[in-house]
Design a protein around this motif. Sequence first.
Motif, PDB file in Angstrom:
ATOM      1  N   THR A  62     -36.027 -15.293  -5.844  1.00  0.00           N
ATOM      2  CA  THR A  62     -36.895 -15.226  -4.664  1.00  0.00           C
ATOM      3  C   THR A  62     -36.333 -14.260  -3.634  1.00  0.00           C
ATOM      4  OG1 THR A  62     -37.630 -17.499  -5.000  1.00  0.00           O
ATOM      5  CG2 THR A  62     -37.952 -16.567  -2.817  1.00  0.00           C
ATOM      6  N   LEU A  63     -35.030 -14.334  -3.391  1.00  0.00           N
ATOM      7  CA  LEU A  63     -34.421 -13.442  -2.393  1.00  0.00           C
ATOM      8  C   LEU A  63     -34.573 -11.984  -2.788  1.00  0.00           C
ATOM      9  CD1 LEU A  63     -31.160 -15.421  -1.520  1.00  0.00           C
ATOM     10  CD2 LEU A  63     -33.145 -15.053  -0.051  1.00  0.00           C
ATOM     11  N   ALA A  64     -34.566 -11.696  -4.092  1.00  0.00           N
ATOM     12  CA  ALA A  64     -34.645 -10.312  -4.554  1.00  0.00           C
ATOM     13  C   ALA A  64     -35.994  -9.684  -4.241  1.00  0.00           C
ATOM     14  CB  ALA A  64     -34.359 -10.242  -6.055  1.00  0.00           C
ATOM     15  N   ARG A  65     -37.035 -10.513  -4.177  1.00  0.00           N
ATOM     16  CA  ARG A  65     -38.363  -9.956  -3.915  1.00  0.00           C
ATOM     17  C   ARG A  65     -38.806 -10.103  -2.456  1.00  0.00           C
ATOM     18  NH1 ARG A  65     -42.142 -14.205  -4.198  1.00  0.00           N
ATOM     19  NH2 ARG A  65     -41.340 -16.117  -5.151  1.00  0.00           N
ATOM     20  N   LEU A  66     -37.884 -10.549  -1.612  1.00  0.00           N
ATOM     21  CA  LEU A  66     -38.216 -10.657  -0.197  1.00  0.00           C
ATOM     22  C   LEU A  66     -37.903  -9.332   0.485  1.00  0.00           C
ATOM     23  CD1 LEU A  66     -37.026 -14.230   0.846  1.00  0.00           C
ATOM     24  CD2 LEU A  66     -39.278 -13.468   0.086  1.00  0.00           C
ATOM     25  N   GLU A  67     -38.931  -8.587   0.779  1.00  0.00           N
ATOM     26  CA  GLU A  67     -38.800  -7.318   1.479  1.00  0.00           C
ATOM     27  C   GLU A  67     -39.518  -7.414   2.811  1.00  0.00           C
ATOM     28  OE1 GLU A  67     -37.090  -4.714   0.652  1.00  0.00           O
ATOM     29  OE2 GLU A  67     -36.442  -5.448  -1.323  1.00  0.00           O
ATOM     30  N   PRO A  68     -39.048  -6.683   3.837  1.00  0.00           N
ATOM     31  CA  PRO A  68     -39.772  -6.672   5.108  1.00  0.00           C
ATOM     32  C   PRO A  68     -41.233  -6.300   4.897  1.00  0.00           C
ATOM     33  CG  PRO A  68     -37.632  -5.643   5.370  1.00  0.00           C
ATOM     34  CD  PRO A  68     -37.797  -5.886   3.899  1.00  0.00           C
ATOM     35  N   GLY A  69     -42.113  -7.077   5.513  1.00  0.00           N
ATOM     36  CA  GLY A  69     -43.549  -6.857   5.384  1.00  0.00           C
ATOM     37  C   GLY A  69     -44.206  -7.714   4.341  1.00  0.00           C
ATOM     38  N   THR A  70     -43.413  -8.435   3.518  1.00  0.00           N
ATOM     39  CA  THR A  70     -43.988  -9.315   2.498  1.00  0.00           C
ATOM     40  C   THR A  70     -44.786 -10.443   3.158  1.00  0.00           C
ATOM     41  OG1 THR A  70     -42.121  -8.863   1.024  1.00  0.00           O
ATOM     42  CG2 THR A  70     -43.455 -10.812   0.541  1.00  0.00           C
ATOM     43  N   ASP A  71     -45.953 -10.738   2.607  1.00  0.00           N
ATOM     44  CA  ASP A  71     -46.791 -11.816   3.141  1.00  0.00           C
ATOM     45  C   ASP A  71     -46.047 -13.142   2.994  1.00  0.00           C
ATOM     46  OD1 ASP A  71     -48.772 -13.492   4.013  1.00  0.00           O
ATOM     47  OD2 ASP A  71     -50.256 -12.909   2.503  1.00  0.00           O
ATOM     48  N   ALA A  72     -45.798 -13.824   4.109  1.00  0.00           N
ATOM     49  CA  ALA A  72     -45.024 -15.063   4.088  1.00  0.00           C
ATOM     50  C   ALA A  72     -45.889 -16.296   3.886  1.00  0.00           C
ATOM     51  CB  ALA A  72     -44.231 -15.206   5.396  1.00  0.00           C
ATOM     52  N   ILE A  73     -47.217 -16.166   3.933  1.00  0.00           N
ATOM     53  CA  ILE A  73     -48.085 -17.341   3.793  1.00  0.00           C
ATOM     54  C   ILE A  73     -47.958 -17.962   2.407  1.00  0.00           C
ATOM     55  CG2 ILE A  73     -50.501 -18.075   3.703  1.00  0.00           C
ATOM     56  CD1 ILE A  73     -51.047 -16.395   6.138  1.00  0.00           C
ATOM     57  N   PRO A  74     -48.116 -17.211   1.312  1.00  0.00           N
ATOM     58  CA  PRO A  74     -47.896 -17.841   0.002  1.00  0.00           C
ATOM     59  C   PRO A  74     -46.435 -18.180  -0.247  1.00  0.00           C
ATOM     60  CG  PRO A  74     -48.345 -15.487  -0.253  1.00  0.00           C
ATOM     61  CD  PRO A  74     -48.602 -15.819   1.169  1.00  0.00           C
ATOM     62  N   LEU A  75     -45.516 -17.403   0.332  1.00  0.00           N
ATOM     63  CA  LEU A  75     -44.086 -17.663   0.154  1.00  0.00           C
ATOM     64  C   LEU A  75     -43.712 -19.053   0.647  1.00  0.00           C
ATOM     65  CD1 LEU A  75     -41.174 -16.584  -0.457  1.00  0.00           C
ATOM     66  CD2 LEU A  75     -41.116 -15.824   1.933  1.00  0.00           C
ATOM     67  N   LEU A  76     -44.292 -19.485   1.765  1.00  0.00           N
ATOM     68  CA  LEU A  76     -43.967 -20.776   2.368  1.00  0.00           C
ATOM     69  C   LEU A  76     -44.958 -21.867   1.982  1.00  0.00           C
ATOM     70  CD1 LEU A  76     -43.018 -19.497   5.937  1.00  0.00           C
ATOM     71  CD2 LEU A  76     -41.464 -20.127   4.087  1.00  0.00           C
ATOM     72  N   GLY A  77     -45.880 -21.527   1.108  1.00  0.00           N
ATOM     73  CA  GLY A  77     -46.853 -22.531   0.684  1.00  0.00           C
ATOM     74  C   GLY A  77     -47.908 -22.821   1.718  1.00  0.00           C
ATOM     75  N   LEU A  78     -48.092 -21.938   2.682  1.00  0.00           N
ATOM     76  CA  LEU A  78     -49.079 -22.181   3.727  1.00  0.00           C
ATOM     77  C   LEU A  78     -50.503 -21.936   3.251  1.00  0.00           C
ATOM     78  CD1 LEU A  78     -47.178 -20.649   6.773  1.00  0.00           C
ATOM     79  CD2 LEU A  78     -47.537 -23.056   6.254  1.00  0.00           C
ATOM     80  N   ASP A  79     -50.634 -21.413   2.027  1.00  0.00           N
ATOM     81  CA  ASP A  79     -51.959 -21.244   1.449  1.00  0.00           C
ATOM     82  C   ASP A  79     -52.328 -22.412   0.543  1.00  0.00           C
ATOM     83  OD1 ASP A  79     -50.042 -20.691  -0.428  1.00  0.00           O
ATOM     84  OD2 ASP A  79     -51.137 -19.044  -1.365  1.00  0.00           O
ATOM     85  N   ARG A  80     -51.409 -23.386   0.439  1.00  0.00           N
ATOM     86  CA  ARG A  80     -51.680 -24.560  -0.392  1.00  0.00           C
ATOM     87  C   ARG A  80     -52.793 -25.387   0.238  1.00  0.00           C
ATOM     88  NH1 ARG A  80     -46.793 -26.440  -3.247  1.00  0.00           N
ATOM     89  NH2 ARG A  80     -47.231 -28.533  -2.501  1.00  0.00           N
ATOM     90  N   GLU A  81     -53.692 -25.891  -0.596  1.00  0.00           N
ATOM     91  CA  GLU A  81     -54.848 -26.630  -0.094  1.00  0.00           C
ATOM     92  C   GLU A  81     -54.653 -28.132  -0.299  1.00  0.00           C
ATOM     93  OE1 GLU A  81     -58.828 -24.124  -0.434  1.00  0.00           O
ATOM     94  OE2 GLU A  81     -57.871 -24.379  -2.389  1.00  0.00           O
ATOM     95  N   THR A  82     -55.190 -28.891   0.641  1.00  0.00           N
ATOM     96  CA  THR A  82     -55.177 -30.361   0.569  1.00  0.00           C
ATOM     97  C   THR A  82     -56.594 -30.856   0.799  1.00  0.00           C
ATOM     98  OG1 THR A  82     -52.902 -30.506   1.375  1.00  0.00           O
ATOM     99  CG2 THR A  82     -54.265 -32.472   1.573  1.00  0.00           C
TER     100      THR A  82
END
Length: 849
Positions: free
Chosen positions: A157-177
């Motif tokens: 995960t750290l290897a693909r974290l570049e400045p400007g990467t969308d953090a919403i799917p990274l943090l699970g904020l796009d997960r639906e309930t």
Amino acid sequence: MRVPVDWLREYVAVPADATGAQIAADLVRVGLEEEGLHTGGVTGPLVVGRVLTREPEPQKNGKTINWCTVDVGDANGTGEPQGIVCGAHNFDVGDLVVVILPGGVLQTPQGPLEVSARKTYGHVSAGMICSERELGIGDDHDGILVLTRRFAGDDETLARLEPGTDAIPLLGLDRETVEINVTPDRGYCFSIRGVAREYSHSTGAEFTDPALDLAARAPAATEGGFPVTLADDAPIRGHDGCDRYVARIVRGIDVTAPTPRWMATRLTEAGMRPISLPVDVTNYVMLGLGQPLHAFDVSTLRDGITVRRARAGERITTLDDVDRALDTEDLLITDSGGERALAIAGVMGGADTEVGPETTDVLIEAAHFDAVSIARSARRHKLPSEASRRFERGVDPQLAAAAAQLAVDLLVKHGGGVADDEVTDVGSPAPMAPVAMDLGFPTRIVGVEYPADEVVSILESIGCEVSRDGEVLTVVPPSWRPDLTTAEDLVEEVARIDGYDRIPSVLPTPPGGAGLTHAQRVRRVVANTLAGQGLSEVWSAPFVAEERYAALGLDVPAELARSVRLANPLSDEQPLMRTRLLATLVDSVRRNVSRGARDVGLFEIGLVVDLKGEQQAAPTEDVGVRPSDEVLAAITAAVPAQPRHVAFALAGERDRAGWWGGGRGADVTDVIELARVLGEALAVRVTTVTDSVAPFHPGRCARVALDDGTVVGHVGELHPKVVAALGLPARTVAGELDLDLLTTAAEGAVQAQTLATFPVAQSDVALVVDEAVTAAEVESALRSGAGESLESVTLFDVYRGDQLDAGKKSLAYRLAFRSADRTLTTDEVSALRDAAVAEAGRRSGAVQR
């Protein structure tokens, strides 16, 4: 119930491209109600940023802020570093952080917060570096979220974290309930397991029951398990308060160990706040499987546990630090001697055995409690806990061992504990009662053709065991469906699983010739008549306080004797059922006046309660079984009389003032007129006679009666003390009539008559009577003496003066006579008039002037 979609996928094969909205629609198809759809709540540009510079700047207020430049790649459209002011200090140059850029929106407890570039502390801050709480993924607000620490050890995960990467799917904020409303008969859907089962019924997706594997791995009960005694000596409705109790012990737990992030995320998405590992594990199992658990600190327990009813005067301090007085119906978890209460079973644990920072050994309780017992305790103590919500709807009694096994597995894996080999599993739940159903019953009830094989297949798909004997099915419901107790319940399942959309919509044809009943027609006539007089209809709650009787100037003891006192009132301040409509109608008058209405005319048609004798307690019977005729008769006898009344009230001007002239305030003559108008509309002749009753002014009150003397009510001006006590406008007038009496009197009152074509003959007569004699008494005597040829009597003049003796008055009436078959002669008219005057003299002492 909030159902995280990612969690649901573990239990049922939800397609990878299925959205939360589609899943909700599939659940609605099998009868679950959608309440909402939730995501992380962050919109707009939320990206990964790398801190390039961090310059601390002390402020005059003693606070130190950091002026930072953050690389956000091309997310800002320029590729230039973003200047941001940050008050946290738990990060450094080179750290990867989460940045929300101008235009993004965060969801806060106060509402949506739109982020924009703004000047603060001498800099233009173009965005925010976010904390866990600001992102809604945790409670940490002491510092910002540092991704290099959050994903430490996750090199991929750290290897693909570049400045400007969308953090919403990274943090699970796009997960639906998906949020659903669970009805009382579908308690098994208070779990991911239950909802997954329903999704499988709706879509055909493969369902994997996690309880099967867990139950297979759960060890059998041993003789050396923690001692548990089930000692319910006062079952409710014949059902033991606890019919199964599983206890497992895990020793050497590190209660300070962090809850796994995936578990904390699922709990948060499901609407629960992560607290500590033991608590989070019990909540996670409850949400996943539907079996509530409770964790005890083993060191606080004595030699064993006894499940029993509370004793009179017993108390307990629950986990919320509230000292509670217990009821003898409360089911308790107590120590081995039964002397110390440890928890209110199925509702909330006690403070004495709470798992704390020093706890190392934990006892997991997985029990099956009676739904009625738990529901009553939760309501009695006002403790609607997550556990009680599930128990009162019915928990699968076969689930306890599997749930305890899952909890043990999680505590061992994430808390470093060791599970005891000894297992406690006591009690034996009653088997599900079989239900007999005719194969053609679903078709007859629903109106859709259901082939026999389809009926059997649907019932088996929901977990039922079905056997067939000719045209009769014997169905044993699954353990998680305690709501399936009748053939009608099974029909509902057949219709639900087959699809409600298959049921045709047929507009029923009402039978002709019935129409409204006489009483319904009377109520409509009364309502329309009063509305035509300019009054507005209102409804008021039929509950009053004892103080209202005193405010109305009534005989309080007498009114209390007629009043029904509610055992469980909606408001403790209003525990009585009203005995008259005016007791509550005055509230509507006051409320309208207080909100700016100067001229008010209101009426209400409703029931009152008239208790005669002592208030009787009605017998109770179990639901689902028709009471005997004797019980029904006793219930009916215990119900007090509830006559229907009509009440009205006027305040302010009755005739409005304007360019045409001055107005006229409402007075007692207006409510007398309303009573007379109602009588005319119902073809019932009513008379009004001066009277003096509360709550009316003693000199401005009239009794309304029928021709036979039956009193139907009173009208008049409210007493000044009543007006002052209730905060009503001065000179408020009102009235209340018994509508049931008017309804009876109006039945058959209208008779068709042939219109007379012969001329009317009129004769005037002036009668001198005592001041105490009412005009109504004289009119009644004239009508009685004049005979059938009398068409009308009209009072057109009242005289008091020097030409009469003191205490006398002169009433002048115009008598109109008409015959149906001939023209009356002068002599005939005079004879009829004289007969009328003679009768008036005999009955009221009237002397012709």
